[in-house]
Scaffold this active site. Structure first.
Site, PDB file in Angstrom:
ATOM      1  N   LYS A   1       0.826  -1.215   0.000  1.00 26.24           N
ATOM      2  CA  LYS A   1       0.000   0.000   0.000  1.00 26.24           C
ATOM      3  C   LYS A   1       0.856   1.260   0.000  1.00 26.24           C
ATOM      4  O   LYS A   1       0.505   2.250  -0.633  1.00 26.24           O
ATOM      5  CB  LYS A   1      -0.980  -0.003   1.187  1.00 26.24           C
ATOM      6  CG  LYS A   1      -2.071  -1.039   1.016  1.00 26.24           C
ATOM      7  CD  LYS A   1      -3.254  -0.811   1.940  1.00 26.24           C
ATOM      8  CE  LYS A   1      -4.378  -1.812   1.609  1.00 26.24           C
ATOM      9  NZ  LYS A   1      -5.506  -1.744   2.505  1.00 26.24           N
TER      10      LYS A   1
ATOM     11  N   LYS B   1      -8.472 -10.351  -7.232  1.00 30.31           N
ATOM     12  CA  LYS B   1      -9.692 -10.661  -6.479  1.00 30.31           C
ATOM     13  C   LYS B   1     -10.722  -9.534  -6.580  1.00 30.31           C
ATOM     14  O   LYS B   1     -10.361  -8.366  -6.717  1.00 30.31           O
ATOM     15  CB  LYS B   1      -9.367 -10.986  -5.015  1.00 30.31           C
ATOM     16  CG  LYS B   1      -8.868  -9.818  -4.198  1.00 30.31           C
ATOM     17  CD  LYS B   1      -8.916 -10.128  -2.714  1.00 30.31           C
ATOM     18  CE  LYS B   1      -8.873  -8.802  -1.965  1.00 30.31           C
ATOM     19  NZ  LYS B   1      -9.372  -8.778  -0.651  1.00 30.31           N
TER      20      LYS B   1
ATOM     21  N   LYS C   1     -13.466  -4.232  -2.903  1.00 28.88           N
ATOM     22  CA  LYS C   1     -14.264  -3.031  -2.653  1.00 28.88           C
ATOM     23  C   LYS C   1     -13.683  -1.815  -3.343  1.00 28.88           C
ATOM     24  O   LYS C   1     -14.391  -0.896  -3.697  1.00 28.88           O
ATOM     25  CB  LYS C   1     -14.278  -2.726  -1.162  1.00 28.88           C
ATOM     26  CG  LYS C   1     -15.126  -3.653  -0.366  1.00 28.88           C
ATOM     27  CD  LYS C   1     -15.246  -3.064   1.022  1.00 28.88           C
ATOM     28  CE  LYS C   1     -15.348  -4.160   2.037  1.00 28.88           C
ATOM     29  NZ  LYS C   1     -14.582  -3.916   3.216  1.00 28.88           N
TER      30      LYS C   1
END
Ligand code: ATP
Ligand code: LTN
Length: 339
Positions: A111, A194, A197
């Protein structure tokens, strides 16, 4: 009885991956274990949030969890920031984890690299210490999570063991559990990553509240491959395999069982869409019903926080006492006695 704890971040909308990969297991677990589930709003703050949106997303996520089948008379459901012990124990965990350990967390490395020269909060770095606090506060035995959280639960174990050996028995050592059935649901447009969100509203993500027509359209456009054979083969046929995983998970079968009888992609896509629509319909109906009485949900969350506090407060007090923080109401003799 086994104690289970897990958390989900109020960021974006709940999608099919969350439902089939995690939340249906939460619903099952509540009947076999003492289960505690938390909407981890403090974790959402590692990136900047719009305040009104965060409030809304937190509330809607709790509503979705109840709609999916969490039963507050069986399990404990609450919002993390309503139980202040989480933030307090997190500091003790930060001081027990090493800088090196936190630096090795793959999620932090990914991240922070992605953010490049942009803003990277201190919270993104120390976040696993807060997650350790979440888990350890409840004397948790099992933590059902996705594979991406394996390293964070390992760190939780290491930090708990270090604390116990430094300050005496304080925490139960938890273990991560990974659903053996159900699906790792991939993005319909990019079946090698995957469903997530962060890809909100993208054509490859099926949202919990998507309408039947939208679901049909998204499956119709799902990426497959240039062959036409229907078989479960993750490496060679990620798109088709994803459809089979979803169809299987939505109908309680393995992907291989779900493949039987299909020779063409068209019918497979149509049937997968139909199975998902059927699986989501009662959840959507219950979600709408819960939405008609928001004060009831507020009361449920308050009761959940009260139940959670009953367990969390003594654990925090134990950790504070063992590490040597002065109890607020201690008599002089207690203090002098330990000097
Ligand atoms: P983000 O996209 O912001 O990383 P997320 O969709 O991965 O979020 P989380 O809040 O991190 O959601 O995860 C909630 C739970 O859902 C976790 O147990 C996670 O493993 C599971 N989960 C998330 N995405 C999928 C997926 N595509 N397939 C299966 N399980 C998933
Ligand atoms: N880090 C997790 C969410 C999370 C969690 C937890 C999961 C926060 N605290 C405690 C299990 C137990 C995630 O990003 N999915």
């Amino acid at each position: 009885m086994t104690r289970v704890f897990s958390g989900i971040k109020p960021t974006g909308n709940v999608h099919l991956g969350n439902v089939l990969g995690a939340l249906v297991h939460w619903v099952d677990d509540q009947h076999r274990a003492d289960s505690i589930y938390c909407v981890v709003d403090l974790h959402a703050l590692t990136v900047q949030q719009d305040p009104a949106e965060l409030r809304q997303t937190t509330f809607r996520l709790a509503q979705a969890l109840l709609a999916i089948g969490l039963d507050p008379s069986v399990c404990t459901l609450f919002v993390q920031s309503h139980v202040h012990e989480h933030a307090e124990l997190a500091w003790l965990m930060e001081c027990t984890a090493s800088h090196g350990e936190l630096s090795r967390m793959t999620q932090f490395k990914d991240k922070s690299t992605k953010a490049g020269q942009g803003f990277v909060s201190g919270g993104l770095f120390t976040y696993p210490a807060l997650m350790a606090a979440d888990i350890l506060l409840y004397d948790t035995n099992q933590v059902p999570v996705g594979d991406d959280q394996r390293q964070h639960v390992e760190l939780t174990r290491d930090v708990a063991e270090r604390f116990n050996s430094r300050y005496g028995p304080t925490f139960v050592i938890p273990e991560a559990t990974f659903p053996t059935t159900g699906a790792r649901v991939m993005d319909l447009q990019d079946p090698t990553s995957k469903m997530s969100k962060s890809q909100d509203h993208a054509p490859g993500t099926i949202l919990l509240l998507d309408e039947p027509k939208t679901i049909e359209k998204k499956f119709k456009r799902a990426v497959t491959d240039t062959e036409s054979e229907v078989r479960f083969d993750l490496a060679a046929k990620p798109g088709v395999s994803n459809l089979l995983s979803i169809l299987g998970a939505a109908t309680g079968r393995t992907p291989e069982q779900a493949a039987v009888g299909y020779t063409q992609y068209g019918p497979l896509k149509a049937d997968t869409a139909a199975a998902v629509i059927e699986r989501l319909a009662p959840i959507q109906a219950r979600y709408a019903e819960l939405g008609r009485d928001p004060s009831e949900l507020t009361r449920t969350l308050a009761a959940g926080a009260a139940k959670a506090t009953e367990i969390a407060a003594p654990t925090l007090a134990r950790a504070q006492a063992n590490i040597g923080l002065l109890p607020p109401n201690s008599s002089t003799s207690v203090v002098v006695g330990v000097l």
